[in-house]
Scaffold this motif. Structure first.
Motif, PDB file in Angstrom:
ATOM      1  N   PRO A   1      -2.264 -12.315  -9.213  1.00 18.77           N
ATOM      2  CA  PRO A   1      -2.256 -11.151  -8.313  1.00 18.77           C
ATOM      3  C   PRO A   1      -0.900 -10.921  -7.643  1.00 18.77           C
ATOM      4  N   LEU A  42      -4.424 -10.535  -0.559  1.00 19.00           N
ATOM      5  CA  LEU A  42      -3.379 -11.334  -1.203  1.00 19.00           C
ATOM      6  C   LEU A  42      -2.467 -11.851  -0.090  1.00 19.00           C
ATOM      7  N   ARG A  66       1.372  -8.447  -9.042  1.00 20.50           N
ATOM      8  CA  ARG A  66       1.046  -7.038  -8.736  1.00 20.50           C
ATOM      9  C   ARG A  66       1.176  -6.121  -9.956  1.00 20.50           C
ATOM     10  N   ALA A  77      -1.308  -8.508   1.737  1.00 16.87           N
ATOM     11  CA  ALA A  77      -1.563  -7.192   1.140  1.00 16.87           C
ATOM     12  C   ALA A  77      -3.059  -7.064   0.900  1.00 16.87           C
ATOM     13  N   ILE A  78      -3.610  -5.939   1.318  1.00 15.48           N
ATOM     14  CA  ILE A  78      -5.049  -5.738   1.255  1.00 15.48           C
ATOM     15  C   ILE A  78      -5.364  -4.486   0.435  1.00 15.48           C
ATOM     16  N   VAL A 114      -5.315 -15.278  -3.505  1.00 14.56           N
ATOM     17  CA  VAL A 114      -6.053 -14.031  -3.364  1.00 14.56           C
ATOM     18  C   VAL A 114      -7.520 -14.384  -3.147  1.00 14.56           C
ATOM     19  N   PHE A 162      -5.039  -6.103  -7.552  1.00 15.25           N
ATOM     20  CA  PHE A 162      -3.777  -6.728  -7.945  1.00 15.25           C
ATOM     21  C   PHE A 162      -3.848  -7.396  -9.317  1.00 15.25           C
ATOM     22  N   ARG A 180     -12.964 -15.241 -10.483  1.00 22.77           N
ATOM     23  CA  ARG A 180     -12.100 -16.371 -10.119  1.00 22.77           C
ATOM     24  C   ARG A 180     -12.903 -17.649  -9.906  1.00 22.77           C
TER      25      ARG A 180
END
Lengths: 298, 104
Positions: A28, B33, A31, B77-78, B21, A46, A10
């Motif tokens: 991400p 995230l 998902r 969310a991890i 993220v 993700f 990234r």
């Protein structure tokens, strides 16, 4: 000056393209994760280890993918591969100035078995389809995991490869060779040997990559801009003539170097005056030392 | 793998809409995230971790994180591969600061 090697996927897309221009596809938050890893009770990511999107590079529209070497060594699973294929197919429809592949990968993700293998072969086909449609595809190889396995083949299917000295490009990785051939064949713990054999300088001298740059994102950016400028002056489709020339180059390599034991001997045979000094040279002086000696150069 | 879910009610700080993220799912590391979500003012954190059996530690680290930021209507969310509590705390702060545009 930020290191390309030390950046993650990234960070690379944020720093390499025109500021703020990168727009991610399937971010991400969407998902879109591996359907296989969960079944194996293994961690997922993700983005399945690859960032894909559109960007501007020196003002020109490009499509780009960046593999995350930190997640499973950048290995290609079903979703990861499908994101690469989708990006390359989109290029045929959108006709950007080029597709850039920021490769950092051990190759196929073994957890995903045949799905991963098929994914890598589909990426190869998609690269060649994009080229056949007139879209140049450029690979950048400078991550700490190198570019190995099926993705090493993908890199060589692209029009042009930019590497740093720290980048590595090969089919079988060092440990694989040692496991199959024994430590006398290849000592994977001899880091100098590993980089002499697979690193950017050796690839440049053997004609496997087209440019070698210092390990900065800015240098990779400029080399990518330069590579696209060169490629846009001529046809980018893979031709029978190009394949035959490549075959002749490989045959010449076996003929000239097949009996040699170490890249130092190969560099000597190429006419490099003091091959032992090559690993210590900075990119610019290395390119000067290589001039007139490297294979595959006009 | 183990899945852990924590919910903290009555947050006071709302975040911008754009999801972010940070981090990478690699050994000793994690990805976070973070998204704005309608949760009646709550902050919900879902963790999938490769290190099984550390629920009490996660609960303490998440509680401290919530106390620092008091996030409202936020879903986190991890994906974790055995990050230490300090790394988890730093990543969570990085995620919030990235959302707020205050990270370097």
């Amino acid at each position: 000056m930020s290191s390309y090697l030390e950046s993650n996927a990234r960070e690379r897309v944020q720093r390499l393209f025109d500021a703020g221009s990168f727009q991610e596809f399937l971010p991400p938050a969407a998902r879109v994760i591996s359907p296989h890893l969960g079944q194996l009770d293994a961690p997922v990511s993700f983005d399945d280890g690859v960032v894909v999107g559109s960007a501007l590079l020196g003002g020109q529209p490009v499509l780009a993918a960046a593999q995350e070497g930190g997640f499973m060594g950048g290995a290609v699973g079903e979703v990861h591969g499908a994101k690469l294929v989708g990006l390359l197919r989109r290029a045929i429809a959108e006709r950007p100035a080029a597709v850039l592949l920021l490769l950092e990968t051990g190759g196929v993700r073994l957890h995903e078995a045949n799905a991963g293998l098929i994914a890598v072969s589909e990426v190869m086909r998609a690269v060649l389809d994009a080229r056949a449609a007139g879209i140049p595809v450029v690979s950048l190889v400078g991550g700490s995991n190198g570019c190995f396995g099926g993705m090493g083949i993908v890199a060589r299917c692209t029009n042009s490869i930019v590497m740093s000295e720290e980048g590595r490009l090969a089919m079988s990785g060092p440990e694989v060779i040692e496991t199959a051939g024994g430590v006398e064949e290849f000592d994977s713990r001899d880091r100098a040997l590993v980089w002499r054999t697979t690193g950017g300088k050796h690839r440049y001298l053997l004609g496997d990559c087209q440019a070698i740059v210092p390990d900065t994102v800015a240098a990779f950016r400029q080399a990518a801009i330069d590579a696209i400028a060169v490629l846009r002056t001529g046809p980018v489709e893979l031709t029978l003539e190009a394949l035959e020339a490549e075959q002749a180059l490989l045959a010449e390599r076996i003929e000239r170097f097949g009996a040699l034991q170490d890249p130092l001997e190969v560099w000597g045979a190429l006419g490099i005056g003091q091959p032992a000094k090559i690993p210590m040279l900075e990119a610019e002086s290395f390119v000067a030392a290589a001039r007139g000696h490297r294979l595959g150069a006009p | 793998m183990e899945t852990l879910i924590y919910r903290f009610e009555n947050g006071t700080r709302e975040l911008p809409q754009q999801a972010q993220v940070v981090g990478v799912v690699s050994s000793g590391n994690l990805e976070v995230l973070i998204e704005a979500a309608s949760l009646d003012g709550a902050c919900v954190i879902e963790i999938k971790t490769a290190a099984v059996g550390f629920g009490a530690t996660w609960a303490a680290v998440m509680h401290d994180f919530y106390e620092r930021w008091k996030l409202a209507d936020t879903r986190i969310a991890i994906n974790d591969m055995g990050a230490t509590p300090a790394v988890v705390s730093l990543r969570l702060d990085q995620a919030v600061e990235t959302m707020l545009g205050t990270s370097a």
